[in-house]
Design an enzyme around this catalytic site. Structure first.
Site, PDB file in Angstrom:
ATOM      1  N   ASN A 170       2.559  -1.369 -13.861  1.00  0.00           N
ATOM      2  CA  ASN A 170       2.609   0.102 -13.867  1.00  0.00           C
ATOM      3  C   ASN A 170       2.973   0.650 -15.242  1.00  0.00           C
ATOM      4  O   ASN A 170       2.459   1.695 -15.655  1.00  0.00           O
ATOM      5  CB  ASN A 170       3.593   0.604 -12.806  1.00  0.00           C
ATOM      6  CG  ASN A 170       2.979   0.573 -11.420  1.00  0.00           C
ATOM      7  OD1 ASN A 170       2.132   1.401 -11.095  1.00  0.00           O
ATOM      8  ND2 ASN A 170       3.379  -0.403 -10.620  1.00  0.00           N
TER       9      ASN A 170
ATOM     10  N   HIS B 263       7.001   3.706  -5.217  1.00  0.00           N
ATOM     11  CA  HIS B 263       7.354   2.799  -4.119  1.00  0.00           C
ATOM     12  C   HIS B 263       6.077   2.413  -3.365  1.00  0.00           C
ATOM     13  O   HIS B 263       5.271   3.284  -3.041  1.00  0.00           O
ATOM     14  CB  HIS B 263       8.355   3.482  -3.183  1.00  0.00           C
ATOM     15  CG  HIS B 263       8.845   2.558  -2.130  1.00  0.00           C
ATOM     16  ND1 HIS B 263       9.737   1.536  -2.401  1.00  0.00           N
ATOM     17  CD2 HIS B 263       8.536   2.447  -0.819  1.00  0.00           C
ATOM     18  CE1 HIS B 263       9.958   0.858  -1.292  1.00  0.00           C
ATOM     19  NE2 HIS B 263       9.247   1.396  -0.315  1.00  0.00           N
TER      20      HIS B 263
HETATM   21  C1  GAR Z   1       5.334  -1.980  -7.731  1.00  0.00           C
HETATM   22  O1  GAR Z   1       4.514  -2.337  -6.649  1.00  0.00           O
HETATM   23  C2  GAR Z   1       6.336  -0.939  -7.316  1.00  0.00           C
HETATM   24  O2  GAR Z   1       5.816  -0.053  -6.370  1.00  0.00           O
HETATM   25  C3  GAR Z   1       7.433  -1.787  -6.735  1.00  0.00           C
HETATM   26  O3  GAR Z   1       7.524  -2.876  -7.620  1.00  0.00           O
HETATM   27  C4  GAR Z   1       6.222  -3.161  -8.126  1.00  0.00           C
HETATM   28  C5  GAR Z   1       6.311  -3.356  -9.617  1.00  0.00           C
HETATM   29  O4  GAR Z   1       5.097  -3.819 -10.142  1.00  0.00           O
HETATM   30  N1  GAR Z   1       8.651  -1.065  -6.640  1.00  0.00           N
HETATM   31  C6  GAR Z   1       9.494  -1.163  -5.619  1.00  0.00           C
HETATM   32  O5  GAR Z   1       9.336  -1.907  -4.660  1.00  0.00           O
HETATM   33  C7  GAR Z   1      10.724  -0.259  -5.694  1.00  0.00           C
HETATM   34  N2  GAR Z   1      11.417  -0.221  -4.459  1.00  0.00           N
HETATM   35  P1  GAR Z   1       4.824  -3.837 -11.712  1.00  0.00           P
HETATM   36  O6  GAR Z   1       6.030  -4.530 -12.346  1.00  0.00           O
HETATM   37  O7  GAR Z   1       3.594  -4.658 -11.865  1.00  0.00           O
HETATM   38  O8  GAR Z   1       4.670  -2.426 -12.174  1.00  0.00           O
END
Ligand code: GAR
Length: 200
Positions: A14, A109
């Site tokens: 992200n 989320h």
């Molecule tokens: C994402 O899917 C985000 O929605 C989740 O962690 C992932 C990070 O991915 N966040 C949560 O679960 C917060 N409660 P990334 O490191 O590839 O961006």
């Protein structure tokens, strides 16, 4: 121009999606800083490739969560950060930190809040037997996965869907929604009243 800090603990896809959106001019702001709480977070590799400064704050250096958050707050203040973007940052921020950046912290989320707050939200929606789940971008308040909703998007879960496929679908949607939400913030189009966010 607004300064953005991204906080991450892991992969950082992200973070990458946001930085790319800034780079191609979709969001007119500066991603000034990546902060991680895990030394080996892959997000740091991405930061170096993107030529964005990355800082590791070691939680072990602090006695309490409040002390960690105070160091973080000072760093973000020194860097003149306007918006704090949580991107897979697996720490809960203390009320004092949240108040210091009131309505200037956003989180993503991987579920349709208030369903499946907390960890492993994608897997839990799948094993629950949901036929739909999705993604929520929201402002951060003093409770976990709770603040005013900015954008949500849904994905359908067909019978027999594998976890890895659902994760891919969710992440693809995240990489669309998060830059969109940050763009709206940067353009000052988000107005918060109680729990309601209006876009105008
Ligand atoms: C994402 O899917 C985000 O929605 C989740 O962690 C992932 C990070 O991915 N966040 C949560 O679960 C917060 N409660 P990334 O490191 O590839 O961006």
């Amino acid at each position: 121009m607004m300064n953005i800090a991204v906080l991450a603990s892991g992969n950082g896809s992200n973070f990458q999606a946001l930085a790319s959106a800034v780079k191609r001019g979709y969001i007119r702001a500066c991603v000034k800083l990546l902060v991680v709480d895990k030394e080996g977070a892959y997000a740091r590799v991405r930061a170096r490739r993107l030529k964005i400064k990355d800082i590791f704050i070691d939680p072990k250096r602090f006695r309490t969560r409040v002390d960690f958050d105070e160091a973080l707050r000072k760093l973000l203040k020194a860097e003149k950060i306007d918006l704090v973007v949580l991107a897979g940052f697996m720490r809960i921020l203390s009320p004092r930190f949240v108040r210091a950046f009131k309505n200037r912290i956003v989180n993503i989320h991987p579920a349709l809040l208030p369903a499946f707050r907390g960890e492993h939200a994608i897997k839990r929606a799948l094993t629950y037997g949901c036929t739909m789940t999705g993604v929520t971008v929201h402002f951060v308040d003093e409770s976990v996965d709770h603040g005013p909703v900015i954008l949500q998007g849904a994905v359908t879960i067909k019978a027999g869907t594998k976890l890895s496929d659902l994760e891919k679908k969710i992440h693809r949607l995240e990489h669309l929604l998060y830059p969109k939400a940050v763009k709206l913030f940067v353009e000052k189009k988000l107005h918060v009243k109680n729990r309601r966010v209006t876009i105008r």
